[in-house]
Design a protein around this motif. Sequence first.
Motif, mmCIF file in Angstrom:
data_model
loop_
_atom_site.group_PDB
_atom_site.id
_atom_site.type_symbol
_atom_site.label_atom_id
_atom_site.label_comp_id
_atom_site.label_asym_id
_atom_site.label_seq_id
_atom_site.Cartn_x
_atom_site.Cartn_y
_atom_site.Cartn_z
ATOM 1 N N ASP A 62 33.637 43.103 33.744
ATOM 2 C CA ASP A 62 34.139 44.191 34.592
ATOM 3 C C ASP A 62 33.153 44.516 35.709
ATOM 4 O O ASP A 62 33.554 44.772 36.854
ATOM 5 C CB ASP A 62 34.404 45.436 33.742
ATOM 6 N N ILE A 63 31.865 44.512 35.387
ATOM 7 C CA ILE A 63 30.854 44.795 36.414
ATOM 8 C C ILE A 63 30.896 43.720 37.493
ATOM 9 O O ILE A 63 30.867 44.015 38.703
ATOM 10 C CB ILE A 63 29.455 44.871 35.771
ATOM 11 N N PHE A 64 30.976 42.469 37.100
ATOM 12 C CA PHE A 64 31.035 41.373 38.065
ATOM 13 C C PHE A 64 32.293 41.482 38.918
ATOM 14 O O PHE A 64 32.266 41.223 40.127
ATOM 15 C CB PHE A 64 31.019 40.022 37.342
ATOM 16 N N PHE A 65 33.394 41.874 38.271
ATOM 17 C CA PHE A 65 34.657 41.985 39.014
ATOM 18 C C PHE A 65 34.543 43.026 40.125
ATOM 19 O O PHE A 65 34.924 42.779 41.272
ATOM 20 C CB PHE A 65 35.788 42.342 38.054
ATOM 21 N N TRP A 66 33.989 44.193 39.790
ATOM 22 C CA TRP A 66 33.860 45.235 40.809
ATOM 23 C C TRP A 66 32.835 44.858 41.871
ATOM 24 O O TRP A 66 32.891 45.352 43.001
ATOM 25 C CB TRP A 66 33.488 46.564 40.150
ATOM 26 N N ALA A 67 31.915 43.975 41.524
ATOM 27 C CA ALA A 67 30.928 43.535 42.518
ATOM 28 C C ALA A 67 31.535 42.611 43.555
ATOM 29 O O ALA A 67 31.056 42.551 44.689
ATOM 30 C CB ALA A 67 29.763 42.823 41.816
ATOM 31 N N ILE A 68 32.600 41.890 43.207
ATOM 32 C CA ILE A 68 33.166 40.919 44.147
ATOM 33 C C ILE A 68 34.507 41.340 44.735
ATOM 34 O O ILE A 68 34.956 40.749 45.711
ATOM 35 C CB ILE A 68 33.334 39.547 43.462
ATOM 36 N N CYS A 69 35.164 42.336 44.138
ATOM 37 C CA CYS A 69 36.502 42.678 44.616
ATOM 38 C C CYS A 69 36.476 43.680 45.757
ATOM 39 O O CYS A 69 37.517 43.989 46.324
ATOM 40 C CB CYS A 69 37.350 43.231 43.466
ATOM 41 N N ASP A 70 35.303 44.173 46.081
ATOM 42 C CA ASP A 70 35.195 45.177 47.146
ATOM 43 C C ASP A 70 35.117 44.480 48.507
ATOM 44 O O ASP A 70 34.074 44.413 49.136
ATOM 45 C CB ASP A 70 33.962 46.059 46.933
ATOM 46 N N TYR A 71 36.231 43.941 48.939
ATOM 47 C CA TYR A 71 36.297 43.308 50.248
ATOM 48 C C TYR A 71 37.573 43.762 50.944
ATOM 49 O O TYR A 71 38.514 44.252 50.309
ATOM 50 C CB TYR A 71 36.278 41.783 50.126
ATOM 51 N N SER A 72 37.625 43.595 52.253
ATOM 52 C CA SER A 72 38.808 43.984 53.009
ATOM 53 C C SER A 72 39.514 42.739 53.516
ATOM 54 O O SER A 72 38.927 41.955 54.262
ATOM 55 C CB SER A 72 38.422 44.877 54.199
ATOM 56 N N LEU A 76 39.419 34.761 36.096
ATOM 57 C CA LEU A 76 39.947 35.766 37.024
ATOM 58 C C LEU A 76 38.961 36.032 38.162
ATOM 59 O O LEU A 76 39.361 36.260 39.306
ATOM 60 C CB LEU A 76 40.249 37.057 36.263
ATOM 61 N N LEU A 77 37.649 36.004 37.873
ATOM 62 C CA LEU A 77 36.649 36.224 38.913
ATOM 63 C C LEU A 77 36.756 35.174 40.006
ATOM 64 O O LEU A 77 36.707 35.486 41.205
ATOM 65 C CB LEU A 77 35.243 36.202 38.301
ATOM 66 N N TRP A 78 36.925 33.931 39.615
ATOM 67 C CA TRP A 78 36.943 32.838 40.588
ATOM 68 C C TRP A 78 38.262 32.758 41.335
ATOM 69 O O TRP A 78 38.322 32.166 42.427
ATOM 70 C CB TRP A 78 36.649 31.518 39.875
ATOM 71 N N SER A 79 39.291 33.376 40.791
ATOM 72 C CA SER A 79 40.581 33.345 41.487
ATOM 73 C C SER A 79 40.600 34.237 42.717
ATOM 74 O O SER A 79 41.477 34.088 43.566
ATOM 75 C CB SER A 79 41.693 33.773 40.529
ATOM 76 N N PHE A 80 39.614 35.144 42.848
ATOM 77 C CA PHE A 80 39.605 36.073 43.973
ATOM 78 C C PHE A 80 38.878 35.530 45.201
ATOM 79 O O PHE A 80 39.039 36.077 46.279
ATOM 80 C CB PHE A 80 38.945 37.401 43.559
#
Length: 782
Positions: free
Chosen positions: A258-268, A301-305
Amino acid sequence: MVPFLLLSTSNSILYKCHFYSSSTLKEACTGFLHSALALSPAENPSQRAAQSLLCRMVHYYHLVYLQEGYINNTQRFLHVPDVFTSFGVINLLSLCNVFEMINIVMYTVSDLDRHRFIEARRLCRRMVLWLEAHFIFTGDSGERLDLADDIWMTYLARQIKALVCLQDTLDQRRPASSLPDIKARVAATFNTHQVAIRLQRTADSMTDDFEWPSGHLFTITLRESPGVIPATPSPRSLVVQMPAVLSVLSLPSEILSDIFFWAICDYSPHVPHSSRTQALNLLSITHTSSTFRQVALNNPLLWSFVPFMNGVHQDFFEAMLNRASTIPFHLHVVENVDLIGHPNHHVWNLVVKKRCNIGALSIHVFQGLPGTIAKWLLSLRAPELRECITIFHDAQPIALDLQGFNSGRLFGDYAPYLERLELVNCHLPVDHARFPKLSTVSIRNTTTINPAQQHTLMRLEDLHLWQPSFYLLENLILFTVFDTPHALLDCRKLDLPVLRSLMIVANTAVCYHLATILLYPATCDCCVTIQLPRGRKATRLDAEAAAAAAALFVTREDKYARCWVVMQPRWHAIRFMKGTQLIILKFDFSSLEVTPGPPLALHLMSSNIPLPRSTPYLSHDFFLGKIWGKLADILGDAGILAGVTRLNLDFSPMEIYGPVTAYPLLHGMHNVRCIGTVESPHAWVNPLLPWSLVRGNAFPLLHTLVVRVAEEKPDKVARVNLSTFLYNRQLTYPLAKILFSVAPSFARELGYAFPDAIRICIHDIAYDFPNSVKLDYVVSSH
């Protein structure tokens, strides 16, 4: 203010023109004391800003030191003095000394500032107690030192003596000086204080400077148990016994994911190349430790973003797709000269191979390019596609033609799971498309449109072609999409049975037709911005047409209890709210040119308006008044205005005639019980606001007025206007209560002193209000 750049070589805090570095905090505090004593407030007007910054630093230091994490990880808090060293302790005590002596050096202190100083002094003393509870202080000869008595009081007495000597020097230079009598103030302030005893003991031995004596060395050791002194003294050298620290590596893999997800999903997705940064961040995570790498690699899921096509090495791109496994991935593409001129064929082959597994598509096309890559991607069949964002960064909107690309149809007529479609500066053919799962559609034109030459994204007549895809639509945005119809159109209706949010930006004619074409639930949130005429001069008929078009979006059967009237220099708006439903009607007059109407002098004289001499009443104000007048007639006849019980006013100081133009609308709200100016703290500076709220016996049921209270006190003119309004109301419909809405930041700054300080602040504002008006306060949520 002239822009400037400040470069610091150490951890520092900047506030307005004041710059405080943690490594030089002692010198900064000494300078504050010196300037506070040597200069009068007139000679040093920035002293108040320095006081505010020092108070905020105390609150920040107290917050950092008294949390559990500081002792275990001081490297996370580099903006506070390092209290594991004597240098850091002296820096912190220097700040504490300022608030012990501030009543001595200040010429005058308001009641509000006095409460601020009391709270800062309390926090300083708590920090000293915290130091005593967590550290052992040892003198140079090995003797145990008491922090408060042996170190702090000695240091404070030394600085007080230096202040007294400084005043003697200043008196010699300026015999007729009006400097405060420091000796008398010291005697009054520290009469029963420990520092008085210290002053008497060491009066002759102390030198006359603000520095900690260089010969008085001490060392600091962390206590084995906070608040308990060990039986055997610790070594004189600095020995820090760190307790066992819970390692982040011991966290469960689910939490790390979850921490890794929030670290990479914060993009526009609206910013080109933003996904590249997120992909590199994820790659850095895998290189941090073997645990991080294992957790990241085991979460597809991390790599799919993060897959992106621009400037990516083929091996890294293939690794991202492989690590995403079978999960539909997000593909980010920026069509620019580099991507077209230097294509990576291996990457393209992978995209073709994995095209059926694309779950989200983000496409940017740079200016001047035909969008060939974008067209090819948009023509692919997309069995797993959930989201598509296509943005053209061009000077003119583009009508995309997919003929010649695959099937020539959008997504090959096959995107059964598409939920979100966003098109910016482009339009795609949809005459035979079927997207049964669409829930959000945004079509926006952000280019600079020449009023003399409109560019078409869509025709109003074709809007009904979206009907098969819009049955489940929940959010719709149409931003300057349509041309102005040249005749009254007989368009087919578009049914939106589950629509929850509608946003429209268009000219008057388009808004009028959309109001008659779109069928949506009465509970739908609606935000409509009407762009007033561009490229020609507007007339009174344009004003009335704009008001009539806007009023069509207000449901007649509903009663809206809350209303906001907002007036800014480039736009005016009115908002209605019922429960959670919000209706916003906005008029954009940023490019308005007005045809002069009837003689303004006659209109103003007949209205008995107290005109400010410094601001002329312009034709555009008269035009806006016609909009509000027509809107008031329509909404008043429909009973909308009569249902409003709470009114909020947000008038920009630039819109001096806002209360005049909005008066017809305000006058129709005769059931208003409460009026607030929370969003506009300076609204009462406008002399026309009291006039508009009293004229014609307006608001007969009004009993409560809400006024904003923040760090800065209301202007004197605002207080006078507010007092004038209250006394005039007493002659017709007396006001029962004024509720002061306190900014939460202001309440936090006052701390424990808040109840007393806020009462003093309210008294300063309301000292000449009528005695019959009840005063109260509440801390607002924003």
